[in-house]
Scaffold this active site. Structure first.
Site, PDB file in Angstrom:
ATOM      1  N   SER A  70       0.880  -0.473  -5.508  1.00 23.62           N
ATOM      2  CA  SER A  70       0.276   0.754  -4.987  1.00 23.62           C
ATOM      3  C   SER A  70      -0.890   0.465  -4.065  1.00 23.62           C
ATOM      4  O   SER A  70      -1.774   1.293  -3.912  1.00 23.62           O
ATOM      5  CB  SER A  70      -0.195   1.610  -6.158  1.00 23.62           C
ATOM      6  N   LYS A 124      -9.220  -3.046  -0.784  1.00 20.82           N
ATOM      7  CA  LYS A 124      -7.968  -2.702  -1.458  1.00 20.82           C
ATOM      8  C   LYS A 124      -7.649  -1.261  -1.082  1.00 20.82           C
ATOM      9  O   LYS A 124      -8.230  -0.317  -1.611  1.00 20.82           O
ATOM     10  CB  LYS A 124      -8.106  -2.870  -2.978  1.00 20.82           C
ATOM     11  N   ASP A 132      -2.676  -5.236 -18.101  1.00 23.73           N
ATOM     12  CA  ASP A 132      -1.735  -5.772 -17.105  1.00 23.73           C
ATOM     13  C   ASP A 132      -2.124  -7.195 -16.709  1.00 23.73           C
ATOM     14  O   ASP A 132      -2.181  -7.536 -15.524  1.00 23.73           O
ATOM     15  CB  ASP A 132      -1.697  -4.854 -15.873  1.00 23.73           C
ATOM     16  N   GLY A 186      -2.906  -9.469   0.616  1.00 26.62           N
ATOM     17  CA  GLY A 186      -2.227  -9.261  -0.661  1.00 26.62           C
ATOM     18  C   GLY A 186      -1.687  -7.854  -0.710  1.00 26.62           C
ATOM     19  O   GLY A 186      -2.086  -6.991   0.067  1.00 26.62           O
ATOM     20  N   SER A 187      -0.778  -7.657  -1.606  1.00 26.30           N
ATOM     21  CA  SER A 187      -0.266  -6.296  -1.789  1.00 26.30           C
ATOM     22  C   SER A 187       0.284  -6.172  -3.198  1.00 26.30           C
ATOM     23  O   SER A 187       0.692  -7.158  -3.810  1.00 26.30           O
ATOM     24  CB  SER A 187       0.809  -5.970  -0.756  1.00 26.30           C
ATOM     25  N   GLY A 188       0.257  -4.963  -3.685  1.00 22.44           N
ATOM     26  CA  GLY A 188       0.785  -4.699  -5.017  1.00 22.44           C
ATOM     27  C   GLY A 188       1.625  -3.441  -4.980  1.00 22.44           C
ATOM     28  O   GLY A 188       1.983  -2.945  -3.903  1.00 22.44           O
TER      29      GLY A 188
HETATM   30  N1  LIG Z   1     -10.373  -8.801  -3.921  1.00 27.57           N
HETATM   31  C1  LIG Z   1      -9.288  -9.446  -3.523  1.00 27.57           C
HETATM   32  N2  LIG Z   1      -9.372 -10.552  -2.762  1.00 27.57           N
HETATM   33  C2  LIG Z   1      -8.281 -11.211  -2.342  1.00 27.57           C
HETATM   34  N3  LIG Z   1      -7.023 -10.846  -2.664  1.00 27.57           N
HETATM   35  C3  LIG Z   1      -6.862  -9.752  -3.431  1.00 27.57           C
HETATM   36  C4  LIG Z   1      -7.975  -8.992  -3.901  1.00 27.57           C
HETATM   37  N4  LIG Z   1      -7.511  -7.973  -4.647  1.00 27.57           N
HETATM   38  C5  LIG Z   1      -6.184  -8.096  -4.650  1.00 27.57           C
HETATM   39  N5  LIG Z   1      -5.787  -9.163  -3.922  1.00 27.57           N
HETATM   40  C6  LIG Z   1      -4.407  -9.610  -3.711  1.00 27.57           C
HETATM   41  O1  LIG Z   1      -3.577  -8.486  -3.628  1.00 27.57           O
HETATM   42  C7  LIG Z   1      -2.622  -8.493  -4.692  1.00 27.57           C
HETATM   43  C8  LIG Z   1      -2.423  -7.083  -5.176  1.00 27.57           C
HETATM   44  O2  LIG Z   1      -3.638  -6.594  -5.699  1.00 27.57           O
HETATM   45  P1  LIG Z   1      -3.652  -5.691  -6.992  1.00 27.57           P
HETATM   46  O3  LIG Z   1      -2.908  -6.388  -8.078  1.00 27.57           O
HETATM   47  O4  LIG Z   1      -5.051  -5.320  -7.283  1.00 27.57           O
HETATM   48  O5  LIG Z   1      -2.824  -4.445  -6.449  1.00 27.57           O
HETATM   49  P2  LIG Z   1      -1.940  -3.384  -7.228  1.00 27.57           P
HETATM   50  O6  LIG Z   1      -1.340  -2.481  -6.217  1.00 27.57           O
HETATM   51  O7  LIG Z   1      -2.771  -2.737  -8.276  1.00 27.57           O
HETATM   52  O8  LIG Z   1      -0.832  -4.334  -7.850  1.00 27.57           O
HETATM   53  P3  LIG Z   1       0.135  -4.154  -9.101  1.00 27.57           P
HETATM   54  O9  LIG Z   1       1.506  -3.996  -8.531  1.00 27.57           O
HETATM   55  O10 LIG Z   1       0.000  -5.432  -9.891  1.00 27.57           O
HETATM   56  O11 LIG Z   1      -0.330  -2.976  -9.864  1.00 27.57           O
HETATM   57  C9  LIG Z   1      -3.182  -9.433  -5.748  1.00 27.57           C
HETATM   58  O12 LIG Z   1      -2.159 -10.037  -6.508  1.00 27.57           O
HETATM   59  C10 LIG Z   1      -3.926 -10.435  -4.896  1.00 27.57           C
HETATM   60  O13 LIG Z   1      -3.047 -11.436  -4.441  1.00 27.57           O
END
Ligand SMILES: Nc1ncnc2c1ncn2[C@@H]1O[C@H](COP(=O)(O)OP(=O)(O)OP(=O)(O)O)[C@@H](O)[C@H]1O
Length: 745
Positions: free
Chosen positions: A256, A275, A378, A252-254
């Site tokens: 940040s 993460k 969020d 997964g990725s978001g």
């Molecule tokens: N503990 C986990 N187990 C499996 N997949 C995960 C986990 N945590 C996050 N993911 C995957 O990674 C993606 C991004 O995680 P997360 O939303 O926490 O990151 P972020 O960088 O904070 O994203 P955002 O752009 O929403 O702020 C999630 O939508 C999910 O698909």
């Protein structure tokens, strides 16, 4: 939405829509229904929306694209042509503006100055709202101008806003090769600031110490420096107790972060998510550390509820073949997120009872957050993860915040917020007014209640679950679909149900003549969705009202919110930092004797015998880097076999087999040392990957029926729903596409 049905008719029969479909199908952009969007035609596709200012109008829901850089996504989406330019989700820049961490004393006078300059959007000095009920805004004496100025802090200080932030469509953005595959957002050096002469020079990316590079300078800070005493960790290095999954693909990725699987060095079945947190924009290292520690503190403090993704550790991550150095969270591993379920073609066939169960589980998670003084801020399908036994869990507390004026006193008034945050359309209209690009009059930018923000997101989530699509792209009156919704709302209340917004009025909500209500099959479910999505925060359902609603309370769920977490906390046997922490003082060789007091994992002491000594900080280590021969290393290096069987203590760096045990090592050298993938793979158990891959495949067998690989004492859940059994029938893409479009509203 009185006119909604007519519009819907038009949508279904519109020749331009069919033409559009034809073009899309011919162009083979995608066979997936949601790839076929239609601006202004009443169909709002579900798209993954990272909480990021650089969020592109990306077809990010496609699994294949989700791990690619937004730059790539932007390019692709441009090629798709008529896709909605989905506006920015909440600014990642907001993350930096929201990184007030009450547990971290200001570390530098300069930092104080910065904070003052930027303002804290969460400051609510004179803005008071009673914790319960009345939602009264008492306007701050601050001039409108100042309030508006504060909103700029959400965008990294207005003029210093990164390029790309203000232009969500990012037309000018160049596609830039990203050698790390990490999720660098447009507007960072990779997209915006890379000078021509540097383009194509890979060494440019590897440089360190340059403020424009998104890589933390050495030494990486000790997470314990940023954590309250009760959360201090005995081990702070990932490689002390974990190895990367041999698969080594991001899961997964978001905006940040990037998420990967890691495995306990001692138990091959104990698989976790890492993460890995990335720096954003021109964030300073100090701000990065504060932002990440705040997210961790919030996530960890909530990790005692079955509907919250369990976050265990905040660790230093070394540079490896797959990661750059930095910090990362060790978390419970999710199987997939709710977005991935909803985007499946089979989602439409999921019984309403199951969708309502999911909704209630999410609501339970939100309730738990609020009861513990946290506003999530969020909520969206991407931030709801499904555990392997099909339980919904909230994740991503990156822009969450303590919601009371006194974070420790939940009876203190709610702390009102300012500025644009969240992810449209889950962000309510009162927050959208703060979106700079919309140029709303400043008088509309009023401090808003973050709890009401979560309630609104719940309403939009319910609509999305039931209708298989988001109801509109953005919750603001610049979106025609939202305008229709708002008008329909007003009209319904004025002409059909004048007491709709009254307390304890449980008369059914808008009926099937409203397209958004059509799929509910019950006016009671419709009532809850509409009450939660009330554009007016003053009359919107609160969590208390939601949990008093008879339809909501009657929803059957497959899990009791009081059930304990089922994921086993990671086993920690090794601590390379602390092994040198107390040289000259510590008399014991036993690792447990080095652990600081107050360390808890999941409410349990991480080690049996807490010592008195403070963990050694990175600064101290940097000043005196040599590790004590007595405590430097565990007595024996683990071999791949022994690691797999969990018999021996782990060796943090399995690559350094020929290094003598007593050789002094600095933290820098530990962090700098790449972990050869081959060594990792050799020492990795193979079973977990196999088991997991079985879990992620959609199919007939229930996830529930799989053995629980993460917990040695799996708690058997009562099987009520099989939330992960959502088939994806992409085989007949064209017909699916047409059918989905025709029936989606
Ligand atoms: N503990 C986990 N187990 C499996 N997949 C995960 C986990 N945590 C996050 N993911 C995957 O990674 C993606 C991004 O995680 P997360 O939303 O926490 O990151 P972020 O960088 O904070 O994203 P955002 O752009 O929403 O702020 C999630 O939508 C999910 O698909």
């Amino acid at each position: 939405m009185g006119s909604g049905s007519n519009n819907d008719k038009d949508v279904h029969r519109s020749p331009s829509m069919l033409k559009l479909l034809g073009q899309r199908i011919l162009n083979k952009q995608s066979t997936h229904p949601e790839f076929l969007s239609a601006t202004g035609n009443g169909i709002t596709p579900l798209r993954k929306r990272p909480t990021s200012p650089g969020a592109s109008p990306s077809p990010g829901h496609l699994a294949a694209n989700r791990h690619k850089s937004p730059s790539v996504l932007t390019k692709r989406s441009t090629a798709v042509g008529n896709m909605h330019p989905v506006k920015s989700t909440a600014s990642v820049a907001d993350l930096t503006a929201h990184n007030t961490n009450p547990f971290v004393a200001e570390r530098r006078a300069q930092e104080n100055d910065d904070a003052d300059r930027n303002g804290d959007d969460n400051d609510a000095d004179n803005i008071v709202i009673p914790s319960k009920g009345t939602r009264v805004h008492r306007a701050k004496s601050t001039s409108v101008k100042k309030v508006a100025g504060a909103s700029h802090t959400h965008h990294m200080g207005g003029t210093t806003a990164p390029r790309g932030f203000a232009t969500h469509t990012l037309k000018e953005e160049n596609l830039v090769y990203n050698p790390y595959g990490v999720n660098q957002k447009p507007g960072t050096v990779f997209a915006g600031e890379l000078s021509d002469q540097n383009k194509g020079d890979l060494s440019f990316y590897m440089h360190d110490g340059d403020s424009s590079i998104r890589m933390l300078p050495l030494p990486i800070e000790d997470p314990n420096q940023y954590l309250p005493d009760t959360m201090k960790q005995w081990s702070v290095h990932l490689i002390d107790n974990f190895v990367f999954d041999p698969d080594n693909k991001p899961i997964g990725s978001g905006g940040s972060s990037e998420v990967r699987k890691i495995v306990s060095s001692y138990r091959k079945k104990d698989i976790y998510a890492l993460k890995k947190l990335n720096m954003i924009y021109d964030e300073t290292p100090e701000k990065f550390y504060k932002r990440c520690s705040k997210e961790f503190i919030i996530a960890k403090s909530l990790s005692h509820n079955i509907h919250i993704m369990n976050t265990f550790l905040l660790l230093k991550v070394p540079t490896t073949t797959y990661t750059t150095r930095g910090w990362g969270f060790v978390m419970e591993l999710g199987v997939k997120d709710l977005f991935e379920l909803i985007e499946r073609s089979g989602w439409k066939s999921v019984p309403l009872s199951e969708k309502y169960c999911i909704f209630k589980q999410i609501a339970e998670g939100v309730k738990f957050c609020h009861e513990n003084g946290i506003a999530h801020r969020d909520l969206k399908p991407e931030n709801v993860l499904m555990s392997r036994d099909g339980i919904c869990k909230l994740t991503d507390f990156g822009i969450s915040d303590w919601c009371h004026q006194d974070p420790h006193d939940f009876t203190s008034p709610i702390k009102m917020c300012k500025g644009m945050i969240g992810s449209p359309p889950f962000t309510p209209p009162e927050v959208m007014y703060w979106e700079e690009k919309k140029h709303y009059p400043e008088k509309l930018q009023k401090p808003y209640n973050p709890l009401a923000m979560d309630c609104y997101a719940l309403g939009i989530l319910l609509f999305t679950l039931v209708n298989n699509v988001v109801p509109f792209v953005e919750s603001c009156n610049m979106d025609p679909r939202f305008r229709e919704f708002e008008a329909a709302y007003a009209s319904y209340v004025a002409h059909q149900n004048p007491h709709f917004r009254d307390n304890n009025n449980y008369k059914g909500g808008p009926g099937a003549e409203y397209s958004m209500s059509r799929n509910f099959k019950t006016p009671n479910g419709s009532r809850v969705a509409w009450r939660l999505s009330d554009p007016n925060p003053e009359t919107r359902y609160t969590m208390e009202e939601l949990f008093a609603d008879p339809w909501f309370t009657a929803i059957e769920t497959c899990v009791d919110p009081q059930d304990p977490q089922t994921t086993r906390p990671p086993e920690l046997k090794n601590s390379s930092t602390n092994s040198g922490a107390n040289e000259g003082e510590n008399t014991g060789d036993d690792a447990a004797s080095l652990a600081p007091s107050g360390i808890e994992i999941n409410g349990e002491p991480a080690v049996a015998a807490p010592p008195q000594e403070k963990p050694r900080s990175m600064v101290e280590i940097a000043q005196s880097p040599n590790l004590s021969p007595k405590t430097a290393k565990p007595e024996k290096k683990s071999t791949p076999d022994s690691a797999a069987t969990g018999e021996a203590k782990a060796e943090p760096d399995t690559a350094s087999d020929d290094t003598t045990e007593l050789e002094p090592e600095t933290v820098d050298s530990l962090l700098e040392k790449p972990t050869p993938s081959s060594t990792i793979v050799d020492s990795m158990p193979t079973a977990p990957a196999k088991q997991l891959s079985g879990l992620t495949v959609s199919g007939a067998s229930s996830i529930r029926s799989d053995s629980n690989t993460a917990s040695p004492t799996p708690k058997k859940k009562q099987v009520v729903h099989h939330h992960l059994d959502v088939p994806s029938s992409v085989m007949s893409g064209t017909s699916m596409t047409l059918r989905s479009l025709m029936s989606s509203h």
